[in-house]
Design an enzyme around this catalytic site. Structure first.
Site, short mmCIF file in Angstrom:
data_model
loop_
_atom_site.label_atom_id
_atom_site.label_comp_id
_atom_site.label_asym_id
_atom_site.label_seq_id
_atom_site.Cartn_x
_atom_site.Cartn_y
_atom_site.Cartn_z
N GLU A 543 0.81 -1.22 0.00
CA GLU A 543 0.00 0.00 0.00
C GLU A 543 0.85 1.28 0.00
OE1 GLU A 543 -0.65 -2.68 1.75
OE2 GLU A 543 -2.55 -3.30 0.86
N HIS A 610 -12.72 -5.87 7.16
CA HIS A 610 -13.39 -5.47 5.92
C HIS A 610 -14.60 -4.62 6.23
CE1 HIS A 610 -11.03 -9.01 4.79
NE2 HIS A 610 -10.92 -8.44 3.61
#
Ligand SMILES: Cc1ncc(C[n+]2csc(CCOP(=O)(O)OP(=O)(O)O)c2C)c(N)n1
Ligand SMILES: [Mg+2]
Length: 821
Positions: A543, A610
């Site tokens: 990321e 999530h």
């Protein structure tokens, strides 16, 4: 005569055999004349003097802190020799010699930064905002438009966190690859000529222990980009020796696995000593040629460097270096070694060198004196004006002993800081607060003028101040017709990205699983096939360097959409977003911009990792990047369109559970825009206002419906845009009507709901209109548990909202709304 390759292999062989060749002859083969060599020596010597003088300036109290490039001079002289117009640097605080040698910085400018001179003419890197040794060149003109980067030598703006320059370096190098590989970009001539530009990185030995160092090396090797990375290895990171940093006490050995082979791609590795000028020149020549021509990333480990003045002005290295080490550092001081080499090889004689040294010393001193003289001008002028005002005040109202004290105190300081002058006037106004005098008004006005100036000097350019600011983008509403299609939300986005890619070849989208499958929710489905894998591509799972790729290419004129697969994983890159991207404009006072779009998806879905919605954490760490939280994909598309027309960076968080919900596809999908900082009223009501965003909008609408059944009217406001927040103060208008407010979201308590509350109650003065206690409704103070029940009992649900609003009304009207439970 040795070829460059045979030289290289001889140098890295185990016993480091050095074949004696005539160094000047050999250097001539590398394009260096005697004059070049002596010029380098002079710059190196002047740079050392700048370090010595700079340190003294700090100890004299003229600057607060100093960190210098002493001991690192020779390698930087070599690097500067091969750094061309169009190239970019991403480095750290030791690089002053490089900056001088490449003509990217004058000694006077260097000292202006040490003193924190706020005038950009004096200190063009950061207008005194960055501490010394933090380099940057101005990529933008005064209007915020790009200059021609191919006609300048460019440096991205340094930051202090160790290794934080690495992700951006990957992006700067990657841009060359994109410019070379994508013919449609060949028209953008002010950024690249056929991708021939090299991105030069520098990093300290100890900083290679950081995770993002390895992440960046890995990314560069995979991407095969034109990066020349130098490791300045002085054996220490402040006091901690390499034994505690690096396995085998040698970063070259550790990196061997990255080395390319005949059949495998990787990095080309060089190792050279920091005191060995001819070897350095050869290494940089060979590395840069290879990288520039073939886009093969290279890494030059410059070992055996020294740090004669110690790490910084905050301590002395005698505390942690042994006598033997200090003696070695003295002997292997790179400038001393260069001097010996010049004499040994009869490039110049002793007298010539002494002349050069005297000149270089003069140069450094002159630069310092001039910078100081310029720096104190404003301070002295402020002081003069303040003393006159204080005299006038005493004459009008006094004389007062106290005011004379403020006055004389100020006069006694030869060049008072701005804050000292301002304090003396503020204290004098306080002291005479019960009296009237035109001089008091004059002082008040003077303070206001200075306040405006200081605000500009220290707090401008958090966001773009150019004509392309996202706040100035023309608003185009979506157009629908009776034939508008109803599609899945993800198809709205897909049509938006398709239009964006078709319209502007500078748009590049990348992320994990974004290329081949078109992202995990297929908003890019088919677009790699349509536009090619130099426009829409997959990345590995990293990321921080995904964002670094975005920053680097945005600095070079491209329009990245950098995807982070889930909002939960944004945490990996929050550091790069916060320390680098968010403050590109601020730390350069508008000298640079990196309009990166960070695309991600978040809020409730499933399970602990999530369902993230840590907006408080995000808002508090990335001021400088707009934070947009659209409730559906039409609003998201409008935000993408707005930001793509602007030069601001933004984080756009799509709503995870809305990709498969039906939406009407606007006819002008690539054209319509959604304004930033403008909330929408989703449901009009009169009894209470709920302020929310993202996936919570549908929950709030459900609650509004349930409350409607018992005659309670809930006004639902979707703020849509957290940064900026409700710029026209619409929410207070709603509260004037309902007199009650709840701020609800999926963050923890005290997070983004508290932020919204502060914005509305304090900034918009909504507290005046409240008849009930203002409330926040948040998720529990833990991550959301797995399963539908886990979600229901972890996050705010419609029944929670119902109960909260109902009990508010029960409190004021228990007859109509009797207690339920
Ligand atoms: C993330 C981070 N941790 C700690 C520091 C404090 N710090 C500044 S420089 C430094 C040592 C860096 O050593 P090295 O990379 O070898 O560079 P050198 O200063 O020796 O050239 C440290 C620990 C920092 N700036 N950033
Ligand atoms: Mg070091």
């Amino acid at each position: 005569m040795l070829t460059s390759r045979s030289w290289f292999f001889i140098r890295i062989s185990k016993n480091m055999t050095s074949i004696k060749v005539n160094p000047t002859k050999e250097l001539q083969a590398y394009g260096l004349t005697v004059n070049d060599i002596l010029h380098d020596y002079k710059i190196g010597y002047a740079s050392r003097q700048a370090s010595l003088i700079g340190r003294k300036e700090v100890f004299l109290g003229r600057a607060k802190f100093g960190i210098f490039g002493d001991g690192k001079e020779l390698a930087q002289l070599a690097m500067a020799r091969f750094f061309k117009e169009g190239d970019h640097r991403s480095g750290y605080y030791r690089d002053q010699t490089f900056m001088f040698a490449a003509n990217m910085l004058t000694i006077q400018q260097y000292f202006a930064q040490l003193y924190a001179h706020t005038d950009l003419n004096a200190e063009p890197a950061s207008g005194g905002r960055l501490m010394n040794g933090h380099f940057a060149t101005r990529l933008l003109d005064e209007m915020g438009n790009w200059k021609d980067q191919t006609k300048m030598k460019n440096s991205s703006a340094d930051v202090s966190p160790t290794a934080a320059q690495m992700p951006r370096l990957v992006g700067l190098a990657w841009a060359s690859k994109l410019y070379r590989d994508n013919k449609e970009l060949h028209a953008f001539k002010q950024f690249s000529i056929n991708g021939n530009e090299v991105a030069f990185g520098t990093i300290g030995n100890a900083s290679t222990s950081e995770g993002i160092f390895f992440e960046s090396i890995n990314a560069a090797a995979v991407l095969q980009i034109p990066m020349v990375l130098s490791i300045w290895d002085d054996g220490y990171g402040i006091s901690v020796p390499n034994e505690l940093h690096t396995p085998k006490v040698d970063i070259s050995k550790v990196l061997e696995g990255f080395r390319r082979s005949e059949t495998e791609k990787g990095l080309e590795l060089f190792r050279v000593n920091g005191w060995d000028y001819p070897e350095l020149i050869k290494a940089y020549k060979e590395a840069t040629d290879l990288t520039r021509a073939k886009h093969i990333p290279t890494l030059i480990h410059v070992a055996e460097m020294t740090q004669p003045l110690g790490h910084s002005t905050s301590g002395s290295h005698e505390r942690y270096k042994s006598k033997e080490r200090l003696a070695w550092e003295d002997e292997y001081d790179c400038l001393k070694k260069m001097r010996e080499w010049i004499l040994e090889n009869e490039i110049a004689h002793q007298g010539q060198l002494e002349g050069i040294e005297a000149e270089a010393t003069k140069m450094a001193k002159k630069g310092k004196d001039k910078a100081w003289e310029e720096y104190i001008k404003v301070l002295i002028q402020d002081k003069k004006e303040a003393l006159e005002l204080l005299d006038e005040l005493n004459a009008a109202l006094g004389p007062y002993e106290q005011i004379s004290k403020y006055r004389d105190g100020l006069e006694a300081i030869p060049h008072p800081l701005k804050l000292e002058t301002i304090k003396s006037l503020k204290y004098s106004l306080r002291y005479t607060r019960n009296q009237y005098s035109p001089t008091r008004i004059k002082i008040r006005d003077w303070l206001k003028i200075k306040d405006d100036r200081n605000q500009k000097d220290y707090s401008s350019h958090i966001y773009s101040e150019s004509q392309e600011s996202a706040l100035k983008v023309k608003i185009v509403p979506p157009i629908y017709s009776h034939t508008s299609k109803i599609v899945d939300g993800r198809e709205v986005l897909q049509a938006c990205f398709d239009a964006a890619l078709a319209k502007d070849p500078r748009v590049v989208a990348f992320g994990e699983d974004l290329g081949k499958i078109g992202d995990v929710n297929q908003a890019f489905a088919g677009l790699q096939k349509k536009y090619g894998d130099h426009r829409v591509m997959d990345t590995s799972i990293r990321e921080t360097t995904i964002i670094g790729q975005g920053i680097g290419i945005a600095l070079r004129g491209l329009r990245p959409i950098a995807e982070i697969q889930y909002l939960d994983y944004l945490i990996y890159t929050i550091q790069t977003m916060s320390d680098d991207l968010a403050c590109v404009q601020y730390r350069t006072v508008g000298g640079q911009k990196a309009p990166v779009i960070i695309r991600t998806r978040g809020h409730r879905l499933e399970g602990v990792w999530h369902s993230g919605s840590p907006l408080g954490m995000i808002l508090n760490s990335i001021r400088g990047i707009f934070v947009l939280v659209p409730r559906n994909m039409t609003q998201a598309s409008g935000f993408y369109n707005t930001i793509l027309r602007s030069d601001d960076p933004a984080l756009i968080i799509e709503t995870l559970n809305a990709y498969r919900l039906k939406e009407k596809l606007p006819e002008n999908i690539g054209e319509f825009t959604v304004p930033l900082g403008v909330p929408e009223i989703l449901n009009e009501g009169t009894d209470c206002t709920i302020v929310t965003y993202g996936a919570m909008c549908r929950i709030a609408m459900d609650a509004a419906k349930q409350l409607g059944n018992v005659g309670i009217s809930l006004e639902v406001i979707d703020v849509q845009s957290l940064l900026p927040f409700d710029i026209h103060h619409a929410i207070v208008e709603s509260i004037k009507k309902t007199n009650r407010v709840i701020f609800a979201d999926e963050d923890v308590s005290g997070g983004a709901s508290a932020y919204m509350m502060q914005q509305v109650l304090e900034v918009q003065d909504a507290y005046k209109y409240l008849d009930s206690k203002p409330l926040t409704l948040n998720s529990k103070d833990h991550r959301p548990a797995y399963s539908s029940d886990g979600d229901y009992f972890s996050k705010v649900n419609a029944e929670d909202i119902y109960d909260t609003v109902y009990s508010m009304l029960n409190e004021v009207n228990p007859v109509d709304f009797p207690e339920i439970y």
